[in-house]
Write a protein that holds these residues in place. Structure first.
Motif, PDB file in Angstrom:
ATOM      1  N   ASN A 233      18.488  66.547  32.933  1.00 31.66           N
ATOM      2  CA  ASN A 233      17.222  65.968  33.383  1.00 31.66           C
ATOM      3  C   ASN A 233      17.085  64.470  33.173  1.00 31.66           C
ATOM      4  OD1 ASN A 233      14.894  67.982  34.327  1.00 31.66           O
ATOM      5  ND2 ASN A 233      16.314  69.075  32.992  1.00 31.66           N
ATOM      6  N   ALA A 234      18.064  63.828  32.572  1.00 31.35           N
ATOM      7  CA  ALA A 234      18.023  62.371  32.397  1.00 31.35           C
ATOM      8  C   ALA A 234      19.433  61.882  32.106  1.00 31.35           C
ATOM      9  CB  ALA A 234      17.082  61.977  31.256  1.00 31.35           C
ATOM     10  N   PRO A 235      19.750  60.653  32.500  1.00 32.25           N
ATOM     11  CA  PRO A 235      21.063  60.116  32.141  1.00 32.25           C
ATOM     12  C   PRO A 235      21.167  59.848  30.647  1.00 32.25           C
ATOM     13  CG  PRO A 235      19.720  58.437  33.222  1.00 32.25           C
ATOM     14  CD  PRO A 235      18.957  59.719  33.321  1.00 32.25           C
ATOM     15  N   TRP A 236      22.391  59.915  30.139  1.00 37.60           N
ATOM     16  CA  TRP A 236      22.674  59.670  28.729  1.00 37.60           C
ATOM     17  C   TRP A 236      23.569  58.446  28.585  1.00 37.60           C
ATOM     18  CZ3 TRP A 236      22.709  63.621  24.377  1.00 37.60           C
ATOM     19  CH2 TRP A 236      21.753  64.624  24.597  1.00 37.60           C
ATOM     20  N   VAL A 237      23.345  57.715  27.504  1.00 34.24           N
ATOM     21  CA  VAL A 237      24.247  56.649  27.070  1.00 34.24           C
ATOM     22  C   VAL A 237      24.729  57.058  25.677  1.00 34.24           C
ATOM     23  CG1 VAL A 237      24.474  54.211  26.476  1.00 34.24           C
ATOM     24  CG2 VAL A 237      23.006  54.912  28.399  1.00 34.24           C
ATOM     25  N   VAL A 238      26.037  57.219  25.518  1.00 34.27           N
ATOM     26  CA  VAL A 238      26.556  57.836  24.305  1.00 34.27           C
ATOM     27  C   VAL A 238      27.559  56.926  23.606  1.00 34.27           C
ATOM     28  CG1 VAL A 238      26.264  60.162  25.230  1.00 34.27           C
ATOM     29  CG2 VAL A 238      28.452  58.994  25.514  1.00 34.27           C
ATOM     30  N   THR A 239      27.677  57.117  22.306  1.00 34.32           N
ATOM     31  CA  THR A 239      28.777  56.601  21.518  1.00 34.32           C
ATOM     32  C   THR A 239      29.005  57.584  20.389  1.00 34.32           C
ATOM     33  OG1 THR A 239      29.695  54.646  20.396  1.00 34.32           O
ATOM     34  CG2 THR A 239      27.365  55.145  20.002  1.00 34.32           C
ATOM     35  N   PHE A 240      30.150  57.453  19.684  1.00 30.86           N
ATOM     36  CA  PHE A 240      30.472  58.444  18.657  1.00 30.86           C
ATOM     37  C   PHE A 240      30.401  57.830  17.262  1.00 30.86           C
ATOM     38  CE2 PHE A 240      34.615  56.877  20.305  1.00 30.86           C
ATOM     39  CZ  PHE A 240      35.036  56.180  19.174  1.00 30.86           C
ATOM     40  N   ASP A 241      30.373  58.688  16.262  1.00 32.20           N
ATOM     41  CA  ASP A 241      30.433  58.254  14.864  1.00 32.20           C
ATOM     42  C   ASP A 241      31.645  58.925  14.229  1.00 32.20           C
ATOM     43  OD1 ASP A 241      29.670  56.795  12.660  1.00 32.20           O
ATOM     44  OD2 ASP A 241      28.108  58.167  12.040  1.00 32.20           O
ATOM     45  N   ASP A 242      31.487  59.528  13.057  1.00 33.21           N
ATOM     46  CA  ASP A 242      32.651  60.089  12.361  1.00 33.21           C
ATOM     47  C   ASP A 242      32.829  61.588  12.560  1.00 33.21           C
ATOM     48  OD1 ASP A 242      30.286  60.415  10.888  1.00 33.21           O
ATOM     49  OD2 ASP A 242      31.320  60.428   8.968  1.00 33.21           O
ATOM     50  N   HIS A 243      31.730  62.343  12.667  1.00 30.29           N
ATOM     51  CA  HIS A 243      31.855  63.798  12.665  1.00 30.29           C
ATOM     52  C   HIS A 243      32.475  64.357  13.944  1.00 30.29           C
ATOM     53  CE1 HIS A 243      29.966  64.642   8.829  1.00 30.29           C
ATOM     54  NE2 HIS A 243      29.065  63.714   9.102  1.00 30.29           N
ATOM     55  N   GLU A 244      32.585  63.543  14.988  1.00 31.91           N
ATOM     56  CA  GLU A 244      33.326  63.984  16.161  1.00 31.91           C
ATOM     57  C   GLU A 244      34.819  64.136  15.866  1.00 31.91           C
ATOM     58  OE1 GLU A 244      29.719  61.863  17.904  1.00 31.91           O
ATOM     59  OE2 GLU A 244      31.121  61.494  16.261  1.00 31.91           O
ATOM     60  N   VAL A 245      35.271  63.541  14.763  1.00 35.46           N
ATOM     61  CA  VAL A 245      36.690  63.614  14.394  1.00 35.46           C
ATOM     62  C   VAL A 245      36.855  64.184  12.998  1.00 35.46           C
ATOM     63  CG1 VAL A 245      38.847  62.315  14.145  1.00 35.46           C
ATOM     64  CG2 VAL A 245      37.130  61.566  15.823  1.00 35.46           C
ATOM     65  N   ASP A 246      36.376  63.433  12.001  1.00 43.01           N
ATOM     66  CA  ASP A 246      36.584  63.775  10.599  1.00 43.01           C
ATOM     67  C   ASP A 246      35.564  62.983   9.799  1.00 43.01           C
ATOM     68  OD1 ASP A 246      37.903  64.788   8.278  1.00 43.01           O
ATOM     69  OD2 ASP A 246      38.990  62.906   8.075  1.00 43.01           O
ATOM     70  N   SER A 247      34.821  63.627   8.930  1.00 46.37           N
ATOM     71  CA  SER A 247      33.767  62.966   8.175  1.00 46.37           C
ATOM     72  C   SER A 247      34.303  61.755   7.412  1.00 46.37           C
ATOM     73  CB  SER A 247      33.129  63.953   7.189  1.00 46.37           C
ATOM     74  OG  SER A 247      32.107  63.323   6.439  1.00 46.37           O
ATOM     75  N   ASP A 248      33.585  60.626   7.556  1.00 46.45           N
ATOM     76  CA  ASP A 248      33.873  59.386   6.826  1.00 46.45           C
ATOM     77  C   ASP A 248      35.186  58.720   7.214  1.00 46.45           C
ATOM     78  OD1 ASP A 248      31.491  59.635   5.433  1.00 46.45           O
ATOM     79  OD2 ASP A 248      32.421  60.682   3.757  1.00 46.45           O
ATOM     80  N   ARG A 249      35.736  59.049   8.366  1.00 44.64           N
ATOM     81  CA  ARG A 249      36.972  58.373   8.766  1.00 44.64           C
ATOM     82  C   ARG A 249      36.659  56.907   9.095  1.00 44.64           C
ATOM     83  NH1 ARG A 249      38.222  56.634  14.516  1.00 44.64           N
ATOM     84  NH2 ARG A 249      36.490  57.445  15.726  1.00 44.64           N
ATOM     85  N   ALA A 250      37.692  56.054   8.939  1.00 44.92           N
ATOM     86  CA  ALA A 250      37.592  54.632   9.259  1.00 44.92           C
ATOM     87  C   ALA A 250      38.809  54.260  10.075  1.00 44.92           C
ATOM     88  CB  ALA A 250      37.527  53.788   7.985  1.00 44.92           C
TER      89      ALA A 250
END
Length: 515
Positions: A233-250
């Motif tokens: 119902n609406a367009p999204w603008v997204v970016t990721f953080d850490d939990h998409e891969v592994d908590s607290d990764r750098a």
């Protein structure tokens, strides 16, 4: 066993084919052509539809063919043609663009159609067809004309959803508020293993490591009805953080580098980045190269607002554990290239409002009551030299407003040049949005017993809270009106929503006030 990284040339070829679909123009399939299609099973559009990254003349349309979404998708290992249609009305009487894209196995049979040649600042409706099956209808919206200086923009800020911690109940209220777009600043999935005691159990038997496992995890999240409805119902603008891969990764460093080899983590990161692209409504320019994916980008909403979307994970150094480390000029969260890109975009911006999407909190968090300081190093506090230099630049930038997530809390602050000095100059405002479901229903009394005593040590904080929900922004030339929208529970499929508090940012008056 970790899946081998996809061949870059094949992915770029697939991406080019998707972009080329925007220029194609064929009639929506008549009944004779539909009869000639290879039949696909029911539920091939089980993951719904979505759109994203609006431009004045364009939008990205997304779907993924997955009749067996939690078991690799269930599609044959071959490309499948997918017809798409975009119209000015929801009954598709005034179709303006049609075409065919290829859903390719190397991209999980996902489809990203970059439609161009549209009119600015207006709604459109879209749908897909494949194998005789018709997708749900989606609604989207283009950005305002580049020279438009007035008008209004409604934005929903969301982050941090964990399937196991609760239902995604805030989306029902977000849908009713009808934002022009959703800004999601990270932790779209949680890569933790399944828990037998969770509200809703994660699929699989472990954390995801391979491409198929990440595809299954994203597919599970995409089946949430509230999330699916908001995407449609609406367009999204997204970016990721850490939990998409592994908590607290750098960057390419895992949380526990002493326990995992670099090669093993790079393989996991490669799989996670590809699955992220496959499930997000982003352009083909985001197709990853192995473990690298470019997420920082800029979107314009007329002369009302410029949005700079950051990536505070890919280029960051391992977070500091001491004040000396946090103050080191070499401790970076943005990397030199992205930092210069951000500053250039802020200083040459023609917009009245300069919005910055940052996954992590920029304002200071002093965790030590009374004399002395103990900073929260997992946010920008761990990168103080870079943060403080950026905030000094804010003094010369028109109306900077930072939109963040990560904390699973609402934390709304003035941004100052020096958080250790109470009389420091205010240079902007920050809204740290709470989570959609991560951390579940928190004990509000326990939260305030812990955090309220810290308010005196953090005078730049204006509002702190631990309810689940999202923030809603109504952006106009003279100011931004903000609602902190919260729900009473995420432990049940339905919830009651309310406005916790209202705030306002006045144009050309740095800072935020409660109204």
């Amino acid at each position: 066993m970790t899946a081998a990284p996809p061949d870059r040339r094949r992915l770029l070829t697939a991406g080019a084919a998707v972009l080329g679909a925007a220029a194609s123009a064929q009639l929506w399939l008549p009944s004779t052509a539909r009869a000639a299609e290879t039949p696909l099973p029911d539920g091939v559009f089980a993951l719904g539809v979505s759109s994203g990254d609006p431009l004045p003349d364009g939008i990205v349309l997304w779907t993924r063919l997955a009749p067996d979404p939690l078991n690799g998708g269930g599609m044959p290992d071959e490309a499948v043609p997918v017809q798409w249609e975009l119209a000015e009305d929801e009954r598709f009487h005034r179709t303006v663009r049609r075409g065919t894209a290829q859903a390719r196995p190397e991209l999980g049979h996902s489809v990203h159609v970059d439609v161009r040649g549209l009119r600015p600042d207006r709604p459109y409706w879209y749908r897909f067809r494949a194998g005789g099956r018709l997708s749900p209808t989606g609604r989207t919206r283009t950005a305002p004309h580049p020279q438009c200086s007035g008008g209004a923009l409604r934005v929903a800020l969301a982050s941090c959803q964990n399937w196991q911690h609760g239902y995604f109940t805030p989306y029902a209220d977000m849908l009713a508020q009808d934002p022009d777009f959703v800004l999601f600043v990270g932790d779209y999935i949680d890569a933790s293993g399944p828990s037998a005691t969770a509200v809703r159990r994660h699929e699989g038997g472990d954390e995801p490591y391979t491409l198929e496992q990440y595809r299954n995890r994203y597919a599970q999240y995409r089946t949430d009805p509230g999330l699916a409805a908001m995407h449609a119902n609406a367009p999204w603008v997204v970016t990721f953080d850490d939990h998409e891969v592994d908590s607290d990764r750098a960057g390419e460093l895992p949380r526990d580098p002493d326990e995992r080899s670099h090669d093993a983590f790079t393989a996991r990161l490669t799989a996670a980045c590809q699955a992220y692209y496959e499930h997000m409504p982003v352009r083909a320019s985001v197709i990853p190269t192995g473990p690298h994916i470019r997420m920082h980008r800029r979107l314009e909403f007329g002369r009302l607002a410029r949005l700079s979307v950051l990536d505070t994970r890919r280029f960051r150094a391992r977070r500091a554990t001491t004040q000396e480390g946090a103050e080191s000029p070499s401790t970076t969260v943005l990397g030199a290239g992205q930092k210069q890109w951000l500053l250039d975009g802020l200083h040459d911006s023609p917009a009245r409002w300069n919005l910055i999407a940052s996954q992590i909190m920029m304002a200071g968090t002093d965790l030590l009551p009374g004399d002395g300081t103990f900073w929260y190093h997992d946010a920008w506090d761990g990168y103080q030299a870079e943060r403080d230099a950026l905030l000094k630049e804010f003094a010369g930038i028109r109306n900077p407003v930072v939109l963040s997530g990560d904390r699973h809390l609402t934390m709304i602050s003035d941004l100052t040049e020096d958080f250790a000095a109470p009389d420091s100059e205010v240079v902007g405002a920050e809204f740290v949005g709470t989570s959609i479901s991560s951390d579940g229903d928190q004990d509000q009394a326990a939260f305030h017993a812990r955090w309220d005593p810290l308010m005196a040590d953090n005078p730049h904080w204006k509002v702190i809270d631990a309810h689940r929900g999202y923030h809603l922004f109504d952006i106009r030339p003279d100011g931004i009106d903000v609602q902190v929208r919260v729900v009473d529970t995420v432990l049940q499929p339905q919830a009651t929503a309310s406005t916790l508090t209202r705030l306002r940012v006045e144009a050309d008056e740095p800072g935020v006030r409660v109204v």
